[in-house]
Design a protein around this motif. Structure first.
Motif, PDB file in Angstrom:
ATOM      1  N   ASN A  11     107.967  70.333 102.296  1.00 38.97           N
ATOM      2  CA  ASN A  11     107.367  68.954 102.212  1.00 38.97           C
ATOM      3  C   ASN A  11     107.063  68.428 100.728  1.00 38.97           C
ATOM      4  OD1 ASN A  11     105.144  69.873 102.255  1.00 38.97           O
ATOM      5  ND2 ASN A  11     104.151  68.355 103.664  1.00 38.97           N
ATOM      6  N   TYR A  38     117.677  69.233 107.731  1.00 39.34           N
ATOM      7  CA  TYR A  38     117.225  67.955 108.546  1.00 39.34           C
ATOM      8  C   TYR A  38     115.813  67.739 108.303  1.00 39.34           C
ATOM      9  CZ  TYR A  38     120.946  69.468 111.749  1.00 39.34           C
ATOM     10  OH  TYR A  38     122.250  69.923 112.077  1.00 39.34           O
ATOM     11  N   ARG A  39     115.511  66.341 108.426  1.00 37.60           N
ATOM     12  CA  ARG A  39     114.085  65.870 107.967  1.00 37.60           C
ATOM     13  C   ARG A  39     113.353  65.704 109.144  1.00 37.60           C
ATOM     14  NH1 ARG A  39     111.765  63.573 103.657  1.00 37.60           N
ATOM     15  NH2 ARG A  39     113.886  63.658 102.588  1.00 37.60           N
ATOM     16  N   THR A  40     112.103  66.338 109.210  1.00 34.20           N
ATOM     17  CA  THR A  40     111.379  66.222 110.439  1.00 34.20           C
ATOM     18  C   THR A  40     110.091  65.805 109.994  1.00 34.20           C
ATOM     19  OG1 THR A  40     110.849  68.501 110.163  1.00 34.20           O
ATOM     20  CG2 THR A  40     112.454  68.039 111.664  1.00 34.20           C
ATOM     21  N   PRO A  41     109.195  65.172 110.972  1.00 35.67           N
ATOM     22  CA  PRO A  41     107.986  64.704 110.403  1.00 35.67           C
ATOM     23  C   PRO A  41     106.882  65.960 110.549  1.00 35.67           C
ATOM     24  CG  PRO A  41     108.335  64.059 112.818  1.00 35.67           C
ATOM     25  CD  PRO A  41     109.519  64.544 112.212  1.00 35.67           C
ATOM     26  N   ALA A  42     105.902  65.847 109.639  1.00 37.65           N
ATOM     27  CA  ALA A  42     104.827  67.234 109.645  1.00 37.65           C
ATOM     28  C   ALA A  42     104.208  66.907 111.040  1.00 37.65           C
ATOM     29  CB  ALA A  42     103.841  66.551 108.540  1.00 37.65           C
ATOM     30  N   VAL A  43     103.991  68.328 111.694  1.00 36.25           N
ATOM     31  CA  VAL A  43     103.226  68.365 113.102  1.00 36.25           C
ATOM     32  C   VAL A  43     101.899  69.141 112.574  1.00 36.25           C
ATOM     33  CG1 VAL A  43     103.478  69.638 115.254  1.00 36.25           C
ATOM     34  CG2 VAL A  43     105.544  68.571 114.019  1.00 36.25           C
ATOM     35  N   GLU A  46      98.622  65.371 108.689  1.00 36.54           N
ATOM     36  CA  GLU A  46      99.063  64.095 108.138  1.00 36.54           C
ATOM     37  C   GLU A  46      99.852  64.565 106.527  1.00 36.54           C
ATOM     38  OE1 GLU A  46      99.037  60.874 109.107  1.00 36.54           O
ATOM     39  OE2 GLU A  46      98.468  61.662 111.051  1.00 36.54           O
ATOM     40  N   ALA A  48     103.600  64.430 104.117  1.00 33.78           N
ATOM     41  CA  ALA A  48     105.089  64.105 104.083  1.00 33.78           C
ATOM     42  C   ALA A  48     106.106  64.681 105.192  1.00 33.78           C
ATOM     43  CB  ALA A  48     105.582  64.193 102.622  1.00 33.78           C
ATOM     44  N   ASP A  49     107.334  64.210 105.207  1.00 34.38           N
ATOM     45  CA  ASP A  49     108.180  64.697 106.116  1.00 34.38           C
ATOM     46  C   ASP A  49     108.453  65.980 105.328  1.00 34.38           C
ATOM     47  OD1 ASP A  49     108.240  62.764 107.790  1.00 34.38           O
ATOM     48  OD2 ASP A  49     110.116  61.976 107.297  1.00 34.38           O
ATOM     49  N   PHE A  50     108.985  66.959 106.350  1.00 35.09           N
ATOM     50  CA  PHE A  50     109.597  68.288 105.837  1.00 35.09           C
ATOM     51  C   PHE A  50     111.057  68.108 105.946  1.00 35.09           C
ATOM     52  CE2 PHE A  50     105.607  69.760 106.951  1.00 35.09           C
ATOM     53  CZ  PHE A  50     105.463  71.007 105.977  1.00 35.09           C
ATOM     54  N   ASN A  52     114.163  71.136 106.625  1.00 37.46           N
ATOM     55  CA  ASN A  52     114.205  72.204 107.055  1.00 37.46           C
ATOM     56  C   ASN A  52     115.877  72.498 107.170  1.00 37.46           C
ATOM     57  OD1 ASN A  52     111.487  72.766 108.154  1.00 37.46           O
ATOM     58  ND2 ASN A  52     111.630  70.803 109.006  1.00 37.46           N
TER      59      ASN A  52
END
Length: 74
Positions: A11, A38-43, A46, A48-50, A52
């Protein structure tokens, strides 16, 4: 030879770092099988998007040496 399935993610400037990781894997292991990214939100925090992705490599390294090589790349 051993086959290894790897997960990649970042990220921090993720497009650049994933591209560098794929290039390093190709340089060391030759042909690799790579997924789309693939772009995924941080889980769980808080941030930036990852981005993967996954790669499958054939390696002449044993599991411990491969782990060390991957950590050095990281």
């Amino acid at each position: 030879m051993h086959t290894a399935c790897l997960s990649l993610g970042s990220n921090v400037d993720p497009e650049r770092h994933i591209a560098i990781a794929f290039a390093a894997l190709r340089e060391r292991f030759g042909d690799i099988r790579a997924s789309a990214a693939y772009r995924t939100p941080a889980v769980g925090f808080e941030g930036a998007d990852f981005v993967n992705a996954a790669a499958v490599i054939d390696s002449d390294l044993d599991v411990h040496a491969l782990n060390q090589w991957l950590h050095a790349l990281e």
